[in-house]
Each structure stands twice: as C-alpha cells, then as structure tokens.
Design an enzyme around this catalytic site. Structure first.
Site, PDB file in Angstrom:
ATOM      1  CG  PHE A  73     -12.033   3.349   0.834  1.00 51.34           C
ATOM      2  CD1 PHE A  73     -12.851   4.345   1.338  1.00 51.34           C
ATOM      3  CD2 PHE A  73     -11.842   2.208   1.585  1.00 51.34           C
ATOM      4  CE1 PHE A  73     -13.458   4.203   2.588  1.00 51.34           C
ATOM      5  CE2 PHE A  73     -12.452   2.051   2.828  1.00 51.34           C
ATOM      6  CZ  PHE A  73     -13.260   3.046   3.325  1.00 51.34           C
ATOM      7  CB  CYS A  74      -6.831   5.421  -2.024  1.00 54.29           C
ATOM      8  SG  CYS A  74      -5.344   5.398  -3.005  1.00 54.29           S
ATOM      9  N   PRO A  75      -7.920   3.927  -4.918  1.00 53.82           N
ATOM     10  CG  PRO A  75      -7.202   3.026  -6.964  1.00 53.82           C
ATOM     11  CD  PRO A  75      -7.812   2.643  -5.647  1.00 53.82           C
TER      12      PRO A  75
END
Lengths: 138, 80
Positions: free
Chosen positions: B17-19
């Site tokens: 997932f981000c980041p």
C-alpha cells in the site's frame, strides 16, 4: 535550507498513527525536515510496549474497520511504526516528546522507543513550527 | 514511453500500500549508480501519481508509466 514540516500528534488511535507515518514518509521523501511533537495519546502510543499494538480505532471508522484491520494483520499495510522508522532512515525526521505529557504520565525518555529523541516544551516546538512551511495537527 | 527502453533494475512493490512502493524505490535508488533506469511495479494507484511527483521534486527523471493487468509500471531514471 530544506523546507520544514511541524506535526503535532495528539491522538494515539491507530488510524491517526498511520496518518502520521504516511505523511512523515511523504515529507521525508521530498527532502523536507520533519519535526514531530508527541502529546497525550500520541505520546502514549510511543511507549515501548505500545508501538506494536493494533488498535484502538475510532467509531467514525466503523464502516472501514474490517478492511483496515485486515490490511494491518495481513501485513499488506506495513505497521505504522515500521513506516515511521523507514521515513527516519531515508530522511531528516525528528521526534520530540511533550514535557507536560511526560510529567503527567510520569514517563522517562527510556520508557519510549529510541526514535523519540528528546523532551521538549510547547515553546520549543512552536519556535520550530514558526519556521515551518507545513504544520499539521493529528 | 519507448518500448525499447532498457530497464536496469526492477523494484517489485506489488501488494504494498501507499507509500510502500515509493519507499521501496527510494531504498533501491540509493544503491544504484546515476543513469540507472528503475521500473517500479506497483498495484497502488496513489503511488502511480506520487512517484512522478517525487521524481520531479527531488530531481530524478520520470520516464513514463503504464498499467498492465492491474500492475502499474513506473519508470524512473536516477539523475543525480
């Protein structure tokens, strides 16, 4: 001089801890100098025995709670503490503990994870924040 | 984006997932010489936007991006 971000973490709820870790990562990634000030619940989350805890999540997240916890438990979303450590490794990130909260909860710096560098008062932090281009309260 | 572009290093951050993908890229870019072309594989939409913005901000060259079967390929050349 690098742009600066000043972030106050007041909450220790899990979603806020993730918000902190991700925002700090973003700022560190673009070369900003980041100062985080931990107070109240935000400070308690940084006690050595608390950084690995999963929870609590607030009521306004009820709808997304399952997805959130599933992402955390499966490791899809890396632990917030790990993300923060990573941000510190790639960038200029400084974490300070609020003096008032330290007194209130009768804590020593040694009760906190080593990423917390020092104890600071509101005046000290505001003098840093005064120079910052970005300031956030989480 | 040129199809013939030579990729020197692949950073497989799919599932992260981000980041995560950007963090993986930053770690990798520190280990390679200037001029290296990196291909970041990501399943995260946010990173497809964040990585070009990051590259522009810190002075690396964004060479282009594409999506293939839910995987984003984001090409960045280490420029400094």
């Amino acid at each position: 001089m690098a742009d600066q971000a000043a972030i106050v973490l007041e909450s220790g709820s899990l979603d806020k801890l993730y918000a902190l870790a991700v925002m700090v990562s973003g700022a560190a990634a673009i070369g900003m100098e980041v100062h985080v000030f931990l107070t109240f619940g935000g400070l308690l989350a940084f006690k050595k025995e608390n950084v690995s805890k999963i929870g609590p999540l607030p009521d306004d997240l009820a709808e997304g709670k399952e997805a959130f916890l599933e992402a955390v438990k499966s490791g899809k979303m890396p632990a917030w503490y790990q993300t923060l450590q990573q941000a510190k490794a790639i960038g200029d990130v400084h974490i300070q503990a609020c003096g008032l909260s330290m007194d209130l909860f009768q804590l020593e710096l040694s009760d906190l994870v080593p990423e917390v560098e020092d104890i600071m008062g509101a005046t000290g932090f505001m003098s840093l924040a005064k120079e910052a281009q970005v300031s956030l309260f989480i | 984006m040129q199809d013939s572009l030579k990729v020197d290093r692949t950073v497989d951050a799919r599932g992260s997932f981000c980041p995560g993908p950007l963090m993986e890229l930053i770690k990798s870019i520190q280990e390679v010489p200037v001029g290296t072309v990196l291909d970041v594989l990501s399943s995260d939409k946010g990173s497809a936007k964040d990585i070009p913005a990051w590259a522009q901000k810190v002075g690396h060259e964004f060479l282009g991006g594409r999506e293939e079967n839910g995987t984003y390929h984001i090409l960045v050349k280490k420029s400094k």
